[in-house]
Design a protein around this motif. Structure first.
Motif, PDB file in Angstrom:
ATOM      1  N   HIS A  31       0.823  -1.219   0.000  1.00 21.91           N
ATOM      2  CA  HIS A  31       0.000   0.000   0.000  1.00 21.91           C
ATOM      3  C   HIS A  31       0.857   1.270   0.000  1.00 21.91           C
ATOM      4  O   HIS A  31       0.602   2.224   0.733  1.00 21.91           O
ATOM      5  CB  HIS A  31      -0.958   0.006   1.216  1.00 21.91           C
ATOM      6  N   VAL A  32       1.905   1.240  -0.835  1.00 24.36           N
ATOM      7  CA  VAL A  32       2.758   2.414  -1.027  1.00 24.36           C
ATOM      8  C   VAL A  32       2.994   2.576  -2.530  1.00 24.36           C
ATOM      9  O   VAL A  32       2.607   1.728  -3.339  1.00 24.36           O
ATOM     10  CB  VAL A  32       4.104   2.285  -0.278  1.00 24.36           C
ATOM     11  N   SER A  33       3.660   3.632  -2.901  1.00 23.90           N
ATOM     12  CA  SER A  33       3.961   3.858  -4.317  1.00 23.90           C
ATOM     13  C   SER A  33       5.159   3.012  -4.741  1.00 23.90           C
ATOM     14  O   SER A  33       5.967   2.579  -3.904  1.00 23.90           O
ATOM     15  CB  SER A  33       4.252   5.337  -4.569  1.00 23.90           C
ATOM     16  N   GLN A  34       5.291   2.826  -6.064  1.00 27.08           N
ATOM     17  CA  GLN A  34       6.419   2.048  -6.574  1.00 27.08           C
ATOM     18  C   GLN A  34       7.735   2.766  -6.312  1.00 27.08           C
ATOM     19  O   GLN A  34       8.756   2.133  -6.034  1.00 27.08           O
ATOM     20  CB  GLN A  34       6.238   1.800  -8.074  1.00 27.08           C
ATOM     21  N   SER A  35       7.728   4.088  -6.391  1.00 28.98           N
ATOM     22  CA  SER A  35       8.950   4.849  -6.101  1.00 28.98           C
ATOM     23  C   SER A  35       9.367   4.681  -4.644  1.00 28.98           C
ATOM     24  O   SER A  35      10.570   4.648  -4.331  1.00 28.98           O
ATOM     25  CB  SER A  35       8.743   6.328  -6.435  1.00 28.98           C
ATOM     26  N   ALA A  36       8.373   4.577  -3.721  1.00 31.65           N
ATOM     27  CA  ALA A  36       8.692   4.357  -2.309  1.00 31.65           C
ATOM     28  C   ALA A  36       9.348   2.993  -2.113  1.00 31.65           C
ATOM     29  O   ALA A  36      10.277   2.844  -1.309  1.00 31.65           O
ATOM     30  CB  ALA A  36       7.427   4.464  -1.454  1.00 31.65           C
ATOM     31  N   VAL A  37       8.871   1.993  -2.847  1.00 32.06           N
ATOM     32  CA  VAL A  37       9.489   0.665  -2.797  1.00 32.06           C
ATOM     33  C   VAL A  37      10.940   0.746  -3.245  1.00 32.06           C
ATOM     34  O   VAL A  37      11.847   0.193  -2.604  1.00 32.06           O
ATOM     35  CB  VAL A  37       8.688  -0.331  -3.662  1.00 32.06           C
ATOM     36  N   SER A  38      11.193   1.432  -4.362  1.00 36.38           N
ATOM     37  CA  SER A  38      12.558   1.560  -4.884  1.00 36.38           C
ATOM     38  C   SER A  38      13.470   2.252  -3.879  1.00 36.38           C
ATOM     39  O   SER A  38      14.635   1.858  -3.691  1.00 36.38           O
ATOM     40  CB  SER A  38      12.539   2.331  -6.204  1.00 36.38           C
ATOM     41  N   ARG A  39      12.960   3.282  -3.205  1.00 37.69           N
ATOM     42  CA  ARG A  39      13.773   4.010  -2.223  1.00 37.69           C
ATOM     43  C   ARG A  39      14.130   3.103  -1.037  1.00 37.69           C
ATOM     44  O   ARG A  39      15.262   3.161  -0.524  1.00 37.69           O
ATOM     45  CB  ARG A  39      13.034   5.263  -1.739  1.00 37.69           C
ATOM     46  N   GLN A  40      13.182   2.291  -0.593  1.00 35.90           N
ATOM     47  CA  GLN A  40      13.443   1.397   0.540  1.00 35.90           C
ATOM     48  C   GLN A  40      14.493   0.348   0.171  1.00 35.90           C
ATOM     49  O   GLN A  40      15.373   0.014   0.978  1.00 35.90           O
ATOM     50  CB  GLN A  40      12.142   0.711   0.980  1.00 35.90           C
ATOM     51  N   LEU A  41      14.414  -0.164  -1.057  1.00 39.04           N
ATOM     52  CA  LEU A  41      15.424  -1.131  -1.495  1.00 39.04           C
ATOM     53  C   LEU A  41      16.802  -0.494  -1.554  1.00 39.04           C
ATOM     54  O   LEU A  41      17.811  -1.105  -1.153  1.00 39.04           O
ATOM     55  CB  LEU A  41      15.038  -1.696  -2.862  1.00 39.04           C
ATOM     56  N   ALA A  42      16.864   0.743  -2.042  1.00 40.32           N
ATOM     57  CA  ALA A  42      18.142   1.452  -2.116  1.00 40.32           C
ATOM     58  C   ALA A  42      18.714   1.681  -0.725  1.00 40.32           C
ATOM     59  O   ALA A  42      19.934   1.577  -0.510  1.00 40.32           O
ATOM     60  CB  ALA A  42      17.959   2.785  -2.849  1.00 40.32           C
ATOM     61  N   THR A  43      17.852   1.979   0.235  1.00 43.17           N
ATOM     62  CA  THR A  43      18.297   2.179   1.619  1.00 43.17           C
ATOM     63  C   THR A  43      18.909   0.898   2.174  1.00 43.17           C
ATOM     64  O   THR A  43      19.960   0.930   2.833  1.00 43.17           O
ATOM     65  CB  THR A  43      17.104   2.616   2.501  1.00 43.17           C
ATOM     66  N   LEU A  44      18.261  -0.244   1.927  1.00 44.18           N
ATOM     67  CA  LEU A  44      18.776  -1.511   2.435  1.00 44.18           C
ATOM     68  C   LEU A  44      20.105  -1.866   1.780  1.00 44.18           C
ATOM     69  O   LEU A  44      21.056  -2.299   2.465  1.00 44.18           O
ATOM     70  CB  LEU A  44      17.752  -2.630   2.184  1.00 44.18           C
TER      71      LEU A  44
END
Length: 313
Positions: A31-44
């Motif tokens: 329940h988030v945007s695709q860009s938010a998913v990409s940012r979280q992956l980059a953080t990890l």
């Protein structure tokens, strides 16, 4: 050595993307945007210093390191999910666990439970008994009915009724051993029935009515519980001190009478207790509403009951 755990939000996103192999589907599940998913992956990846995914035209695929990491991380999240489901299922199950005393269960709760079941047939009530104070962290209970002065820590409490006590006996005992209207002097001539765990009841009532000295040498018979003491009174063995609220059924059926009509109100009461931080539960809410309504109705009935003992004519 302290555990090295990466930020949990990015780790959760990684688990979902690794499982679905699709950023769009992962974003929908989270329940988030695709860009938010990409940012979280980059953080990890930045935290770990390892590339976990290859970004391709058609989406993402796990690297060898990412696949190995996902193989270990996914079961951990599955176990967390299973543990959470188990906890919440236990909290929301249709079973209501009530902890209280044997005497209260037998003399008050059980005779009234059919009314609760008629109103809420989908809620199963399981009653357990214990004399120690409830500990909701330790005891398997959703609610408890407890006797005391109130003010227990970490619980919400509702007063059901106060501890009102007075002598009770069978109509046959009254007719055989007392004058027509139950004179106080008749009391000291009879046998006083005493409950082991409520030894001060007689002392308090006699003192309140100026009979402590006169009754000092009265014959007494002791029992291990209040239930046995009241049964002895029903069978005509003597006169007992009754807790008025717990003997409504016996009064209504004429099995026990109150020859003196001098109830003594004491400071202790019966309380309904719930955990202070309890997750909202419909079954707890409807049981509380029913219990308070029933207790209020019975208090009124007790207060408005017959004022005189039955005629001995």
């Amino acid at each position: 050595m302290s555990l090295r755990i990466p930020p949990l939000n990015p780790l959760r996103v990684f688990e979902v993307v690794a499982r679905l192999q699709n950023l769009t589907l992962a974003a929908q599940e989270l329940h988030v945007s695709q860009s938010a998913v990409s940012r979280q992956l980059a953080t990890l990846e930045s935290y770990l210093g390892v590339e976990l995914f290859r970004r391709e035209h058609r989406g993402v695929t796990l690297t060898r390191a990412g696949a190995a990491y996902a193989k270990r991380v996914a079961p951990a999240f599955a176990e967390i999910a299973a543990a959470t489901d188990g906890l919440l299922q236990n909290m929301s199950h249709r079973v209501l666990r009530v902890r209280t005393y044997t005497t209260f269960t037998a003399k008050w709760l059980i005779p009234r439970l059919e009314d609760f079941h008629a109103r809420h047939p989908n809620i199963e009530v399981i009653v357990s008994n214990g004399v120690s104070e409830v500990d909701f962290d330790r005891d398997a209970a959703d609610v408890a009915i407890q006797f005391g002065l109130g003010g227990w820590p970490r619980v919400k409490e509702d007063v059901l009724f106060t501890d009102e006590i007075e002598p009770v006996c069978s109509p046959e005992y009254l007719e055989k051993n007392m004058s027509r209207h139950g004179k106080l002097e008749d009391l000291v001539k009879g046998r006083l029935l005493v409950s082991k765990y409520r030894k001060t009841d007689w002392t308090d009532w006699l003192q309140a009515n100026g009979l402590s000295a006169a009754a000092a040498n009265s014959e007494r018979m002791g029992f291990s519980t209040s239930i046995l003491t009241w049964q002895a009174a029903l069978d005509g063995l003597g006169i007992a001190i009754g807790q008025s609220a717990l003997l409504q059924t016996e009064f209504n059926k004429g099995l026990l009478v109150r020859p003196f009509r001098r109830p003594l109100q004491r400071s202790m009461s019966y309380y309904l207790l719930r955990p202070q931080e309890q997750r909202f539960s419909r079954r707890v809410s409807v049981f509380r509403d029913w219990l308070l309504e029933t207790a209020a109705r019975e208090r009124e009935a007790l207060a408005n009951g017959p004022k005189d003992p039955p005629s001995l004519g």
